[in-house]
Design a protein around this motif. Structure first.
Motif, PDB file in Angstrom:
ATOM      1  N   ILE A 160      -9.825  56.553   5.328  1.00  0.00           N
ATOM      2  CA  ILE A 160     -10.406  57.454   3.758  1.00  0.00           C
ATOM      3  C   ILE A 160     -11.497  58.067   4.407  1.00  0.00           C
ATOM      4  N   SER A 161     -11.168  59.422   4.550  1.00  0.00           N
ATOM      5  CA  SER A 161     -12.228  60.226   5.150  1.00  0.00           C
ATOM      6  C   SER A 161     -13.531  61.011   4.877  1.00  0.00           C
ATOM      7  N   ALA A 162     -14.412  61.023   5.137  1.00  0.00           N
ATOM      8  CA  ALA A 162     -15.578  61.420   5.228  1.00  0.00           C
ATOM      9  C   ALA A 162     -15.903  62.242   3.411  1.00  0.00           C
ATOM     10  N   GLU A 163     -15.728  63.214   3.463  1.00  0.00           N
ATOM     11  CA  GLU A 163     -15.151  63.826   2.707  1.00  0.00           C
ATOM     12  C   GLU A 163     -14.390  63.095   1.061  1.00  0.00           C
ATOM     13  N   GLU A 164     -13.789  62.409   1.562  1.00  0.00           N
ATOM     14  CA  GLU A 164     -13.048  61.567   0.164  1.00  0.00           C
ATOM     15  C   GLU A 164     -14.490  60.408  -0.695  1.00  0.00           C
ATOM     16  N   LEU A 165     -15.073  60.724   0.503  1.00  0.00           N
ATOM     17  CA  LEU A 165     -16.234  59.407   0.589  1.00  0.00           C
ATOM     18  C   LEU A 165     -17.311  60.196  -0.600  1.00  0.00           C
ATOM     19  N   VAL A 166     -17.510  61.393   0.243  1.00  0.00           N
ATOM     20  CA  VAL A 166     -18.400  61.858  -1.074  1.00  0.00           C
ATOM     21  C   VAL A 166     -17.949  62.146  -2.493  1.00  0.00           C
ATOM     22  N   LYS A 167     -17.240  62.968  -2.555  1.00  0.00           N
ATOM     23  CA  LYS A 167     -16.760  62.457  -3.882  1.00  0.00           C
ATOM     24  C   LYS A 167     -17.083  61.566  -4.669  1.00  0.00           C
ATOM     25  N   VAL A 168     -16.570  60.379  -3.626  1.00  0.00           N
ATOM     26  CA  VAL A 168     -16.415  59.323  -4.433  1.00  0.00           C
ATOM     27  C   VAL A 168     -18.008  58.901  -5.569  1.00  0.00           C
ATOM     28  N   ASP A 169     -19.015  58.948  -3.873  1.00  0.00           N
ATOM     29  CA  ASP A 169     -20.140  58.635  -4.046  1.00  0.00           C
ATOM     30  C   ASP A 169     -20.577  59.956  -4.885  1.00  0.00           C
TER      31      ASP A 169
END
Length: 1308
Positions: free
Chosen positions: A1220-1229
């Motif tokens: 999972i990319s960092a960008e995707e994790l930011v979206k989840v946050d």
């Protein structure tokens, strides 16, 4: 045809025989002095010397017969004494298998009572003759290499379905399948046998020993001190398991490997042998000695160029010889021992077969001077002996024995009259001539001389320990490169030798396909066509009856040789007729499938049964193809009607046969494949359960209806096939869409059609089976690499471990040396570049045939299903089976072929003309596999846009009433690589997998298709009805799949917790894992839809958007709640790590759900996010805790409870940074903080609702809709969902005509 006696009389009548010495005038027959010299030179005494002229009797044709009688009787007197019953043997002089009382279990026995096939668990049978003193031998020809025990037993031995020869006292056996010897107990002995080997069984009753030989090589004494004495006599015996087959030679034919001092159980016909050899000597003399009439003397002649040039003297001399020789040549033993040996010796001088016209001359003589029935029997026995010799010759490095027998077969078949007789009556009827086209592969590499031919072995190190194919080709060391090149040179040497044999086999087929030999009846090709069709019928109609089926390994070789011969004639015709097509453009025209000229037996057509198609499409046939169906044909439509029509004809013959034979169906009257080495007929069915079989308690009903339909092709002539003067033959009924140009000779089209059918019957499955050897090589190579690494790491002080590792290394190296040589053989005979080109050619033939058929509109339904199957299977074989040795990309026109096949799959997987569910499933699976690989996916993208859009539209049809799982899988593959955290090939916790799985479609690297995604988005946006019906069906299936999954894991959990029975049914685990995988893939399709066309859910101007969004939110909440609850059912089952449930894990399902939520709540406009948030929070199942779980934020209470028990790590998307990319994790946050905020606000503003105002269906939402006309109420979500499937009111079942908004009156 001149008979024997008449030949002599004819000579005497025409030529007045001169008895006066002074009359030296030359007439038709030479003068008596020269004749006398000639006859004395031809008919020498037994010692080969001629008496001095003064002592010898004057010979003429009048007293020649008397002289011949005396010569032949000279030694036979002394021979007669030898024919006395040999001491030490009891029983009939002709030894056969005891089919009356000496067997146990179910067995099929050949007509000659020498071949046997096992038809039950472990059947046993013994011979009719036994021995009690002396040294004896018999041979067993192994036709299949399975479980058998061969040896000797006494009369007292009692066998059953579990215990056979060697399992009782006083029975002794050798078992080459398990490489053991048996006498109550068992120990290792001998070598492993293979089909095509000959086992010699020797018993020495003077010394009390039993020994065995394999292909003439002694395996040593197996047993000593065997029981002897009064009442102890030993019978040859065998026990064999189901399907295994052998043939015995007790001495009815010459032993292949005689052993000095040992006698065969059946005595050879000694007197006849002596006679035959003498007569052959006289025949050779006639060939050697010529008469120079002008000089009046005898001259030596060159035998190879001998011809019978109408010389009456020679002809009458030969007539006398054949008078005695002909009856002897009907006996099996003499044909093999005398005639075959003589003919082989003629060819031994080398050179091409054409360089030996003597064999043709001898065959001419046989047809001239022998009775017809004698020639027939002699040729039949000669071919049988040749086939047996070819099949049971050991493989030697230069394949000399095989070449030897094939050359003689060609020489015999070059003779036109003999060829036509053999084709009409022997090659496919009595023999299984397909054996001539087979090259067996050696099981024991060292005996075949492969060590000398391929001295250096090599194997690819293609895999890493995780089973991933390693791409670093650069790491090949100099030593490795040298080894590989030496191995490749060895393979080339082997290939050249095998190509010689293949060339001879093709030559045989060219003779059988000759259509210019019209002398005396039909050309060979037309006889061959009818026999070939019958051969195909037997193999197509008897899929369950193994004795009739041609073994697939024979079919593979036959297919390749037939393609070579067919293309030779096809291109030959093209050279003569430039307008015709070349073999590179070959196809089968569509009219063959409906004009009734070619019999397809009962094979399934694309549109269903032929009788049904004739009825429904008769108008189309008349209009398009000008083919009229006879109304009488349409009468017997059902199978029962057909049976009843035939019943009266067969009832008479059936009443004569015992019902035991009927229990086997029509199979008994057909030639048996497995049994005798000549593969003759297996007609007798032996059963120890004869009582119950012979007297069935109830009538056999359905079994009695098994019929073998006689083929109409038997009656076809050349004109019916090729056509003439306005008659189009096989091409009758050309549809308007078919170009009016000659393709090739019609007969070749039928051969081509037969080749495609053969590939479908068993060739494809055999190609897949033989890949196993290559997989074994890879496994051993990995094991060896692993062992070598361990040796390098082993500490010096641990000598014991070091020694064990060295032993393992030695075992693996030896095994690899053996397998790599065997693999070389298989790669040359089955997976060579030429064989690959044949399969590729066949693929292209099928593609062209399907394209031409498709243009005929409704008539496409007549095409047999196997054309589509072969197109898909041959592509699969090229991609998966030939790949390590030869690359498909190198084939000419590969890209275009791939695209044309893609177009066929895309068009026909949802073609309404195709009705068979199996073939539709196959098309769907082929398309699913196609979109997994980048190169084939690009081919799908290259097909015309109209076809691509049509394909996507078919994929987006509602999932009900069709195999939706495959469709869903295709859509998922098009998306994989684009979704949230969806770039994995294998699941994170499943990294270590077997190397052979690397080629599986499901384990290919993601290769999404943005082009096809775009088509999907356009279709969903533009078609207002398509999107709701498609999504509603996806949501229904997701609801079903996930509910099933939860139900099953509850059962698994309960079973696992029980103390008394700690195991779970593996099938249940498999179904459970499948339901989980389906749920994940359905969620991914929803993610794909939300991403490509979010307005379907978020644009509430669309009639069904709000409803779809509510349903989606409801399902997502259910999934999240089930999977994320602390210490819940899902957690417990995942932690059990049961085999079969490996794919069930938090990651795949949670990332799929997260992907949908992120797209709805974060990656969208403000209005869309508000709507999605409102719907999600309004759902009564929504729990913020589930969203927090995704990032590892567990509830405080749960953490406190879990801390003392275990320090187990919680699931969190943060731990999967590789996936999972960092960008995707930011979206989840971002999503979590958004939902936390919104849920707080919603909680603050929500007013408590009285129970009366809640929807009486779901009790989750306030009442918001009122129904017309009955005025019952519910919330909008419930009624909208209900109306998708049902129009009746929940409460009163009245039909709802409309739904109005309901607002609660203020007064209340």
């Amino acid at each position: 045809m001149t008979s024997r006696g008449a030949g002599t009389a004819f000579s005497r009548k025409n030529y007045r025989l001169s008895t006066e010495p002074e009359k030296s005038k030359v007439t038709g027959i030479v003068n008596s002095r020269l004749l006398n010299d000639y006859l004395h030179r031809v008919f020498t005494n037994a010692d080969g010397n001629q008496p001095a002229a003064a002592y010898r009797k004057h010979l003429t044709f009048q007293n020649l017969q008397e002289h011949l009688d005396r010569l032949l009787a000279e030694e036979s007197g002394s021979e007669d004494s030898r024919d006395q019953v040999a001491e030490g043997r009891l029983g009939p002089s002709t030894v056969v298998l005891d089919h009356t009382s000496g067997f146990e279990g179910l067995l099929l026995v050949d007509d000659d009572l020498l071949g046997v096939i096992g038809h039950s668990n472990f059947g046993s049978i013994r011979a009719t003759t036994c021995v009690y003193k002396g040294k004896w031998i018999y041979e067993v020809l192994i036709s299949s290499q399975g479980l058998m025990q061969i040896g000797w037993c006494t009369l007292n031995c009692r066998f059953n379905q579990e215990e056979g020869v060697g399992d009782t006292p006083d029975s002794y056996a050798y078992d080459g399948n398990r490489v053991r010897k048996w006498n109550v107990t068992t120990t290792n002995y001998g070598k492993s046998w293979a089909a095509g080997d000959i086992v010699s069984c020797l018993i020495d009753l003077d010394e009390g020993t039993i020994a065995f030989c394999l292909n003439g090589i002694s395996l040593g004494t197996a047993f000593d001190n065997i029981t002897r004495g009064a009442g102890m006599a030993y019978f040859p015996a065998i026990s064999l398991s189901f399907k295994e087959s052998v043939a015995f030679n007790f001495g009815s034919r010459p032993l292949r490997y005689p052993v000095e001092g040992y006698r065969p159980l059946q005595d050879p016909p000694v007197a006849d042998l002596v006679k035959a050899r003498k007569l052959l000597g006289y025949l050779k003399n006639v060939i050697h000695i010529g008469i120079d009439v002008t000089e009046g003397k005898l001259v030596e002649k060159d035998t190879s160029m001998w011809q019978l040039q109408g010389e009456p003297t020679v002809l009458i001399t030969l007539a006398h010889i054949f008078n005695y020789f002909s009856p002897l040549m009907c006996k099996v033993y003499l044909v093999e021992d005398v005639l075959m040996t003589f003919l082989l010796s003629i060819l031994e001088r080398g050179g091409a077969v054409e360089a030996h016209p003597l064999i043709q001359q001898l065959l001419d003589l046989m047809w001239l001077l022998m009775e017809e029935y004698e020639v027939h029997e002699c040729l039949k026995q000669l071919l049988m002996s040749l086939l047996r010799a070819y099949r049971f010759s050991p493989i030697i490095p230069d394949l000399g024995l095989q070449i030897h027998y094939l050359r003689l077969t060609i020489a015999v078949l070059k003779h036109e009259k003999s060829r036509k007789y053999l084709l009409s009556n022997v090659l496919f009827d009595v023999l299984r001539s397909v054996v001539f086209f087979y090259i067996k592969s050696p099981l024991r590499v060292e005996e075949a001389g492969l060590q000398e031919l391929i001295p250096t072995t090599w194997w690819p190190n293609r895999f890493t320990k995780e089973g991933k194919e390693s791409k670093e080709v650069k790491e090949e060391s100099a030593e490795e490169r040298l080894r590989r090149r030496a191995y490749e040179r060895g393979c080339q040497r082997l290939k050249k030798r095998i190509e010689v044999v293949e060339g001879l086999q093709v030559q045989i087929l060219k003779l059988l396909l000759n259509n210019k030999d019209r002398g005396g009846g039909e050309a060979s090709r037309y006889i061959f066509l009818n026999k070939f069709r019958k051969f195909l019928q037997e193999n197509a109609s008897n899929r369950g009856n193994l004795t009739v089926l041609c073994p697939p390994e024979y079919m593979v070789c036959f297919l390749h040789r037939l393609i070579a011969a067919l293309r030779f004639f096809w291109d030959g015709h093209k050279a003569k007729t430039p307008a015709a097509l070349s073999s590179e453009e070959a196809y089968v025209p569509p009219q063959l499938f409906y004009n009734g000229k070619v019999d397809y037996f009962d094979l399934q057509r694309l549109g269903g049964l032929l009788s049904h198609l004739k009825k429904t499409l008769k108008d189309d046939l008349a209009a398009k193809a000008n083919v009229l169906i006879d109304p009488a044909e349409l009468q017997a439509v059902t199978m029962d009607d057909l049976d009843e029509d035939e019943e009266s004809a067969t009832s008479a013959s059936q009443s004569q046969r015992p019902s035991a034979a009927l229990a086997i169906g029509g199979a008994l009257a057909r030639p048996g494949w497995l049994s005798s080495p000549t593969l003759g007929r297996a007609n007798r069915f032996l059963s120890t359960a004869a009582v119950s079989l012979m007297n069935p308690r109830r009538p056999l009903g359905t079994l009695e209806k098994i019929k073998v339909r006689t083929l109409s092709v038997e009656q076809r002539t050349e004109e019916d096939i090729e056509g003439s003067h306005g008659n189009e033959g096989l091409l009758l009924g050309r549809p308007p869409e078919e170009p009016d140009q000659p393709i090739t000779e019609n007969s070749l089209l039928e051969v081509l059609d037969g080749i495609v059918m053969m590939y479908n019957l068993s060739v494809h499955q055999q190609l897949g089976k033989m890949v196993g050897v290559s997989d074994d090589v890879n496994e051993y190579a990995m094991a060896l690499k692993d062992t070598e690494e361990k040796i390098s790491r082993c500490p010096k002080r641990r000598r014991d471990i070091h020694e064990e590792l060295l032993k393992s290394q030695k075992v693996f190296s030896e095994k690899l040396n053996h397998l790599s040589r065997r693999l070389a053989w298989i790669n040359v005979t089955i997976y060579s570049k030429e064989k690959m080109q044949d399969v590729y050619w066949l693929l292209r033939v099928c593609i062209r045939t399907i394209e031409h058929g498709d243009r005929t509109g409704s008539l496409f339904a007549f095409m047999p299903e196997f054309y589509l199957s072969v197109a898909m299977n041959s592509y699969s074989a090229l991609k998966n089976y030939f790949s390590p040795v030869n690359s498909m990309e190198e084939l000419p026109g590969y890209e275009e072929t791939l695209m044309r096949l893609a177009a066929i799959l895309a068009k026909h997987f949802a073609d309404s003309r195709i009705v068979g569910t199996d073939i539709r499933d196959s098309l769907m699976q082929a398309l699913a596999s196609y979109v997994c690989y980048p190169h084939s996916l690009r081919a799908v993208e290259r097909i015309p846009e109209e076809q691509r859009i049509s394909m996507m539209k078919n994929l987006l049809a509602p999932y009900e009433q069709r195999p939706w799982a495959q469709t869903n899988w295709i859509l998922v593959r098009l998306w994989r690589g684009c979704g949230f955290g969806y770039r994995y090939t294998r699941l994170p916790h499943l990294l270590k997998t077997k190397p052979e799985d690397a080629s599986l479609p499901s384990l290919q690297k993601p290769c999404p298709s943005t082009l096809l995604q775009q088509h999907m988005a356009d279709l969903l946006r533009s078609d207002r009805d398509l999107a709701p019906s498609f999504l509603n069906s996806v949501l229904n299936q997701l609801n079903w799949a996930f509910s099933e999954f939860i139900g099953m894991i509850q059962e698994i959990q309960q079973a696992a917790e029980r103390l008394e029975r700690n195991f779970v049914d593996s099938r249940q685990l498999k179904v459970c894992a499948t339901c989980f995988d389906l749920s994940v893939s359905l969620l991914r399709v929803l993610e794909m839809t939300v991403t490509l066309a979010p307005e379907i859910f978020l644009d509430w101007n669309r009639p069904s958007s709000e409803l779809l969004l509510r349903r989606l939110a409801q399902l997502l909440n259910q999934v999240l709640n089930r999977v994320t609850a602390e210490r819940n059912l899902f957690d417990r089952v995942v932690n059990l790590r049961l085999p079969g449930l490996e794919s069930v894990d938090h990651y795949p399902i949670l990332v799929a759900v997260t992907g949908i939520l992120v797209r709805l709540l974060v990656d969208t406009d403000v209005q869309g996010a508000e709507r999605a948030t409102a719907v999600l929070l309004a759902d009564p199942c929504f729990q913020l805790r589930s969203i927090q779980y995704l990032l590892g934020h567990a509830e405080p209470s749960a953490l406190a409870a879990a801390a003392p028990a275990t320090d187990k790590r919680h699931f969190s998307l943060h731990t999967y940074t590789e996936y999972i990319s960092a960008e995707e994790l930011v979206k989840v946050d971002k999503m979590l903080s958004h939902l936390s905020e919104e849920s707080k606000q919603a909680a603050a503003t929500t007013l408590p609702t009285s129970e009366e105002d809640l929807c009486p269906i779901c009790y989750a939402h306030p009442i918001s809709a009122i129904f017309r006309p009955c005025s019952h109420k519910s919330c909008k979500a419930c009624i909208n969902q209900h109306l998708m499937n049902n129009k009746d009111c929940f409460f009163c079942k009245a039909t709802i005509t409309g739904v109005d908004d309901f607002t609660k009156p203020a007064s209340s």
